[in-house]
Write an enzyme that holds these catalytic residues in place. Structure first.
Site, PDB file in Angstrom:
ATOM      1  N   THR A 136       0.816  -1.216   0.000  1.00 45.69           N
ATOM      2  CA  THR A 136       0.000   0.000   0.000  1.00 45.69           C
ATOM      3  C   THR A 136       0.849   1.266   0.000  1.00 45.69           C
ATOM      4  O   THR A 136       0.487   2.270  -0.601  1.00 45.69           O
ATOM      5  CB  THR A 136      -0.912  -0.014   1.248  1.00 45.69           C
ATOM      6  OG1 THR A 136      -1.616  -1.244   1.260  1.00 45.69           O
ATOM      7  CG2 THR A 136      -1.892   1.123   1.237  1.00 45.69           C
ATOM      8  N   THR A 195       2.661  -4.437   4.584  1.00 44.24           N
ATOM      9  CA  THR A 195       2.816  -4.718   6.011  1.00 44.24           C
ATOM     10  C   THR A 195       2.584  -6.187   6.357  1.00 44.24           C
ATOM     11  O   THR A 195       3.115  -6.678   7.344  1.00 44.24           O
ATOM     12  CB  THR A 195       1.831  -3.866   6.834  1.00 44.24           C
ATOM     13  OG1 THR A 195       0.508  -4.108   6.353  1.00 44.24           O
ATOM     14  CG2 THR A 195       2.169  -2.402   6.733  1.00 44.24           C
ATOM     15  N   ASP A 196       1.806  -6.902   5.515  1.00 45.27           N
ATOM     16  CA  ASP A 196       1.385  -8.254   5.911  1.00 45.27           C
ATOM     17  C   ASP A 196       2.564  -9.175   6.222  1.00 45.27           C
ATOM     18  O   ASP A 196       2.514  -9.947   7.173  1.00 45.27           O
ATOM     19  CB  ASP A 196       0.531  -8.898   4.806  1.00 45.27           C
ATOM     20  CG  ASP A 196      -0.788  -8.175   4.609  1.00 45.27           C
ATOM     21  OD1 ASP A 196      -1.076  -7.245   5.385  1.00 45.27           O
ATOM     22  OD2 ASP A 196      -1.532  -8.537   3.677  1.00 45.27           O
TER      23      ASP A 196
END
Ligand code: ASP
Length: 464
Positions: free
Chosen positions: A110, A186-187
């Site tokens: 993102t 971020t995952d």
């Protein structure tokens, strides 16, 4: 309707057929009625990276996207056409000889994109000029060079990408960068931070992973502030380790720098999602200052020679134990050629009795089996119960307080060096950067991580 191939951009199969049937295209402003009679209004977005061929994606007036399965479309009416403007105003990124030189390596996620406010289409925002257009403050902090290494959501990162990223970091540091920022989804940022902590050692300068939980079309986006904190940590910070920089508290008071081997995403949507596990974070960072929370870290030292060691064996896996697990799962992994198994066991490191013979056989066949705990905090202590002792006898080796994902990353990296059982276990148990620590600090359990003061305020506010 403009019915040409370009206008159906990215749509395949039945989704494409559906658009054609109803004579609408990407950027058509539409009203869709579904088979249950619900009405959706919005603009049809281009196909995104991970999109299948069964859904139409609509940017609704609320700002949220919705995917509608083609089988549930009962009618589509075109109300208008609102093509997105893809261009972000590019401003020339100024260069100031007084500022540090920071390289931003992009992998995707993102943070690497910016959404068009009107349509919600994802726009890559990555050249220095685009970043400057989006976050002008960056130019006051550092001279930023940007390089796109990959453009993927982070579930698509993997061993070849880790190795390439480690190499790119080495090249930039050899070329004289004062700090590295890595833009990342971020995952799986925790996995990448862990593996880079092993593949990139003795860095002379900070290596800072950063991402954002909320895309920049939302007023609550954390993208800009995280980026500002990360560029500051890379350009001026004294911690020359692989670290993660993300929101500390849920509000935008400060960011936290977390050690790469001890950090984990802990909430699927909070901005304050990253937490140091079994230790305290390294430092607080804000626009104006650093507040170190420990002095136990590798200091910036431009004279130090970086070591890049991007080897791996990807035949490694995590088995997250659950009651009732059958031994044939372990047998299947061995049959399929897995060389290393990290178990995330219950409590102090347990699995059920039926698994013991299968694990013993795996070890006898030369598979390296290690134990971590699914509680995340605390240690695998297999001497406490008989059951733990049986597992030790079967050859399962405890990794103390190494977190499961870090153990997986380390095992893959170690197996890139050797398959000798004794050597694998020696390397696994010998910490490289605090992946095993002798003890957990008394305040290591979520304290100092932005959570508790807010909880106290909340409780105070409700105290009668
Ligand atoms: N799913 C995204 C990713 O990990 C989420 C993000 O960018 O934060 O790539």
């Amino acid at each position: 309707m403009n019915d040409n191939n370009e206008a159906l951009k990215g749509y395949r199969g039945r989704a494409r057929q559906c658009l054609s049937e109803w004579k609408v295209t990407v950027w058509s402003d539409v009203r869709i009625v579904n088979t249950a009679g619900s009405v959706f209004e919005g603009v049809i977005l281009p196909r995104s990276e991970n999109f299948d061929d069964l859904h139409l994606v609509l940017k609704q007036k609320t700002g949220y996207n919705v995917g509608i399965h083609v089988d549930r479309v009962s009618s589509i009416e075109e109300l208008g056409y609102k093509k997105a403007v893809y261009k972000i105003p590019e401003k020339e990124f100024p260069s100031d000889p007084a500022l540090p030189n920071v390289t931003l390596l992009g992998t995707g996620g993102t943070i690497a994109s910016r959404l068009d406010y009107r349509t919600g289409a994802v726009i890559p925002a990555f050249t220095p000029g685009e970043l400057y257009g989006a976050v002008p403050e960056l130019a006051d902090i550092a001279n930023l060079t940007t390089k796109k290494i990959f453009g993927v959501f982070s579930e698509n990162m993997g061993w070849p990408q880790y190795a390439a990223l480690a190499q790119a970091i080495g090249d930039e540091i050899e070329a004289g960068a004062d700090g590295i920022v890595i833009g990342h989804g971020t995952d799986t940022m925790g996995h990448t931070a862990a593996v880079l902590s092993f593949m990139v050692q003795q860095s002379p300068v900070p290596i800072v992973l950063v991402g954002s939980q909320r895309s920049s079309d939302r007023p609550s986006s954390d993208a800009a502030l995280n980026l500002i904190h990360a560029v500051k940590a890379a350009g001026y910070g004294s911690i020359a380790e692989v670290q993660i920089c993300m929101f500390g508290p849920t509000s935008d008071q400060y960011g936290l720098l977390h050690r790469g081997t001890r950090c984990r995403k802990m909430h699927s949507s909070y901005r304050s999602t990253f937490r140091t596990i079994g230790a305290i974070p390294l430092c607080r960072v804000s626009r104006d200052e650093f507040q170190p929370l420990t002095d136990d870290y590798l200091r910036r030292d431009p004279a130090r020679q970086i070591q890049i060691d991007p080897v791996y064996d990807d035949n490694v896996t995590i088995v997250y134990y659950y009651p009732g697990m059958k031994p044939n799962l372990i047998e299947a992994l061995v049959d399929k050629g897995y060389r290393g198994i990290v178990i995330a066991g219950t409590g102090l490191g347990h699995v059920n009795k039926p698994l013991y013979p299968a694990l013993k056989k795996a070890v006898e066949k030369g598979v390296h089996v290690v134990m971590t705990v699914q509680t995340l905090w605390g240690y695998a202590q297999m001497y406490v119960y008989d059951t733990g002792r049986d597992l030790l006898d079967a050859g399962v080796v405890p990794l103390d307080n190494m977190i499961p994902e870090t153990a997986l990353m380390k095992l893959g990296w170690v197996l890139g060096h050797t398959d000798d059982h004794g050597e694998v276990l020696r390397m696994m148990r010998q910490p490289i950067n605090c992946e095993i620590t002798e003890r957990e600090p008394h305040n290591g359990y979520l304290v100092l991580q932005g959570g508790l003061p807010e909880t106290e305020d909340f409780v105070k506010g409700h105290w009668k």
